[in-house]
Design an enzyme around this catalytic site. Structure first.
Site, short mmCIF file in Angstrom:
data_model
loop_
_atom_site.label_atom_id
_atom_site.label_comp_id
_atom_site.label_asym_id
_atom_site.label_seq_id
_atom_site.Cartn_x
_atom_site.Cartn_y
_atom_site.Cartn_z
N ASN A 100 2.62 13.36 7.13
CA ASN A 100 1.42 12.78 6.54
C ASN A 100 0.31 13.77 6.85
OD1 ASN A 100 -0.78 11.16 5.77
ND2 ASN A 100 -0.86 10.16 7.77
N TYR A 255 -10.15 1.95 5.22
CA TYR A 255 -9.39 1.67 4.01
C TYR A 255 -7.88 1.86 4.13
CZ TYR A 255 -7.80 2.34 -0.83
OH TYR A 255 -7.12 2.27 -2.01
#
Ligand code: SF4
Length: 489
Positions: A100, A255
Site C-alpha cells: 500500500n 476518510y
C-alpha cells in the site's frame, strides 16, 4: 490507497484471507487478488470487487497455510488487470509481495533494475519495483536458506533506495513471511497473533479490522522503519532498521480507514467524533440559521451526529446511499464521479423542503461530488444549503499513494472559501482547521507529534519531494488518465 492482508497459519488460510479482504474493500475497489502457497503458488487476481473476483472454485483451488491478498486502488498505473497485486518473482526462492503506497523514484529505480540488474518490470505497478529491489538484495547475499539477518539486510537496502510511503507484506517460499513499513510510517500496518496450533498463526494487515474479524489478537503496529519476519516455525523476528520522524497519514482518520479500525492506536470512530466536536465550535462562530444537519453517507455520519449534538440541532439522514455502488472519491475517471453521485445518493425531500440544511462531508476534493449533492438538495426545495467539511482544504497532491495527484484537480488550490462556496453552489462553506484535525488524532495518542498532512499544507515529511518530482508525478498521472480515458472510449 490500497489494502493488504497476509496470513501465515496452521490450516488453509484462503477463507480468512477472503474475509480479511472483504473488510478492507473500502481501501480499493479497482482490483483485488490473492496468492496462497502449499508447496507451489496459487494465484487469482482481477479487476473488480473481492466478491466478484473470487468464486467458489477459488476456495477449493487456493490451497495453503500461507497467503497474501490485496485490494487495489490505482495510483501510477492505469488500473489494468496486469496491475492487480500481489506480484511474484521466482528468483531467489520465489517471492510474492503486495503493498500500500507509492514509490516516488519509480522511473529512476526502474532504469537501475533494467540496466544494472537485468530485471524487467511487467506492469505499471510500483510494488514490482520494491519486490525486485528486495529480491535483488536477497540474491546478492548468495544464500541457500534465509536467516533473519538476511531479511533485515535486504529491507535495509530497500529503505536506502526506495523513496516514498509504503507498507509491504511478502512471503518467501519455504522461508517465511516479511512485513515492513516505510521509515516515516506514512502508511498504516498492524500484525496480530492467534494460538491455534503447535505454532501460533500470524496475520498482517493495513487495518486492525481485518485482524478482528479473523480472530487474531495481541494486535501491534509495525513501527516506522521496522521489519518483521515470521519464519517457517512461526517465530517472530523484528528489527528496527531506520528511524525518521514518525509522520502517519492524517487522511486515514478522515476518510480512508473504517471507523472500527485503530490506526496507530487511535480509534477512527473516536477521532471522527472529536472532529465533529471541533467543527461544531467553528460552525458556531458563523451564526448560521440551520434547521437540520445532514451527513453525506457514510464517512461523515459520525462527525455529523456529534455536530448536531453539540449545536443542539436536528439530525436527519436525508440522503440515502445505495451501498452497492463504489465510493465516489476512489473511482478513477472524473466523469464517473459525477454520474455515480446521482446513482448512489437519493434524497428524502420531506426532510429538506423549505429547510436551511447544513451538509457535512469528510472533505472537498475536486468539488464535483459536493456540487452534485448540493444540486440534489436544492432540487428538493431546501432554502439554504451550507456545507461543512470536517477536514481542512485539500490543496496539494499526494505523492504517497492517493489518486489526487494533479494540482489542477483541487477546487481549493487557488480559491478562497467564499469562491469555493460559489463553485459548488453552497450558501456557505466551513472547513475544519489543520490544528483541530491534528488535535483530534492526538487525543487518542499523545505520542504522535508529527503527521503527514502534505495534501493540506504542502509539507512532505520525506523531504525529497522537489518541484521536479511533483511535475514528473503530475505528468505520469495525466498520461495515465489519458490512457484510461482512451480505454473508456
Ligand atoms: S499527502 Fe495527504 S493523503 Fe497523502 S499521505 Fe499525506 S496526509 Fe495522506
Amino acid at each position: 490507497m490500497c489494502g493488504i492482508f497476509g496470513i501465515s497459519g496452521n490450516d488453509d488460510v484462503f477463507k480468512d484471507l477472503y474475509q480479511g479482504l472483504l473488510s478492507i474493500q473500502h481501501r480499493g475497489q479497482d482490483s483485488a487478488g490473492a496468492i496462497t502457497y502449499d508447496g507451489r503458488f496459487h494465484t487469482k487476481k482481477g479487476n473488480g470487487l473481492v466478491r466478484d473476483i473470487f468464486s467458489l472454485d477459488n476456495f477449493m483451488r487456493l490451497k495453503g497455510s500461507v497467503g497474501i491478498g490485496h485490494t487495489r486502488y490505482p495510483t501510477i498505473g492505469g488500473g489494468g488487470g496486469e496491475d492487480a497485486q500481489p506480484f511474484f518473482v521466482n528468483s531467489p526462492f520465489g517471492i510474492i509481495m503486495a503493498h500500500n503506497g507509492n514509490v516516488i523514484n519509480y522511473a529512476e529505480l526502474n532504469k537501475i533494475l533494467q540496466e544494472q540488474y537485468h530485471r524487467h518490470i511487467s506492469s505499471d505497478n510500483d510494488v514490482e519495483i520494491i519486490l525486485n529491489i528486495f529480491a535483488q538484495e536477497l540474491s546478492v547475499q548468495k544464500i541457500n536458506r534465509i536467516e533473519p539477518k538476511n531479511i533485515f539486510r535486504a529491507v535495509q537496502k530497500v529503505y536506502e533506495q526506495v523513496k516514498g510511503g509504503y507498507s509491504v507484506v511478502a512471503y518467501i517460499a519455504e522461508e517465511g513471511m516479511v512485513a515492513f513499513r516505510d521509515p516515516y510510517g506514512i502508511k498504516p500496518l498492524v500484525y496480530g497473533k492467534k494460538e491455534d496450533g503447535i505454532y501460533p498463526s500470524y496475520a498482517i494487515a493495513s487495518e486492525s479490522v481485518s485482524l478482528n474479524i479473523t480472530n487474531f489478537a495481541h494486535i501491534k503496529n509495525v513501527k516506522p522503519g521496522q521489519v518483521i519476519f515470521i519464519d517457517e516455525k512461526r517465530q517472530l523476528h523484528t528489527e528496527q532498521l531506520a528511524q525518521r520522524h514518525f509522520s502517519p497519514c492524517l487522511f486515514e482518520w478522515v476518510y480512508f480507514a473504517r471507523p472500527d479500525s485503530y490506526i496507530d492506536n487511535v480509534n477512527v470512530y473516536d477521532c471522527r467524533v472529536n472532529l465533529g466536536k471541533f467543527l461544531a465550535e467553528e460552525i458556531k462562530k458563523h451564526h448560521l440559521d440551520i434547521d437540520v444537519i445532514v451527513p453525506v453517507p457514510d464517512s461523515a455520519r459520525d462527525a455529523a451526529i456529534e455536530i448536531a449534538r453539540c449545536l443542539k440541532l436536528k439530525y436527519r439522514e436525508a440522503l440515502v446511499k445505495n451501498r452497492y455502488i463504489g465510493r465516489t472519491f476512489i473511482m478513477p475517471a472524473d466523469q464517473d464521479r459525477v454520474s455515480s453521485v446521482r446513482h448512489k445518493l437519493n434524497p428524502i425531500p420531506s426532510e429538506l423542503k423549505g429547510k436551511n440544511v447544513l451538509l457535512v462531508d469528510d472533505s472537498i476534493v475536486r468539488g464535483n461530488t459536493s456540487r452534485a449533492i448540493i444540486e440534489l438538495i436544492r432540487e428538493c426545495g431546501a432554502k439554504k444549503v451550507y456545507f461543512a467539511s470536517y477536514s481542512p482544504p485539500l490543496r496539494y497532491p499526494c505523492v504517497y499513494g492517493i489518486d489526487m495527484q494533479t494540482k489542477s484537480e483541487f477546487i481549493a488550490r487557488d480559491a478562497t472559501v467564499d469562491q469555493i462556496a460559489k463553485k459548488i453552489g453552497a450558501d456557505k462553506v466551513i472547513y475544519q482547521s489543520l490544528e483541530s484535525l491534528k488535535k483530534a488524532v492526538q487525543i487518542g495518542n499523545k505520542d504522535i507529534n508529527q503527521f503527514c498532512g502534505a495534501c493540506f499544507d504542502g509539507c512532505y515529511p520525506t523531504g525529497d519531494v522537489t518541484a521536479e518530482v511533483l511535475e514528473a508525478i503530475e505528468r505520469d498521472r495525466k498520461t495515465a488518465q489519458k490512457k484510461q480515458l482512451e480505454l473508456d472510449i
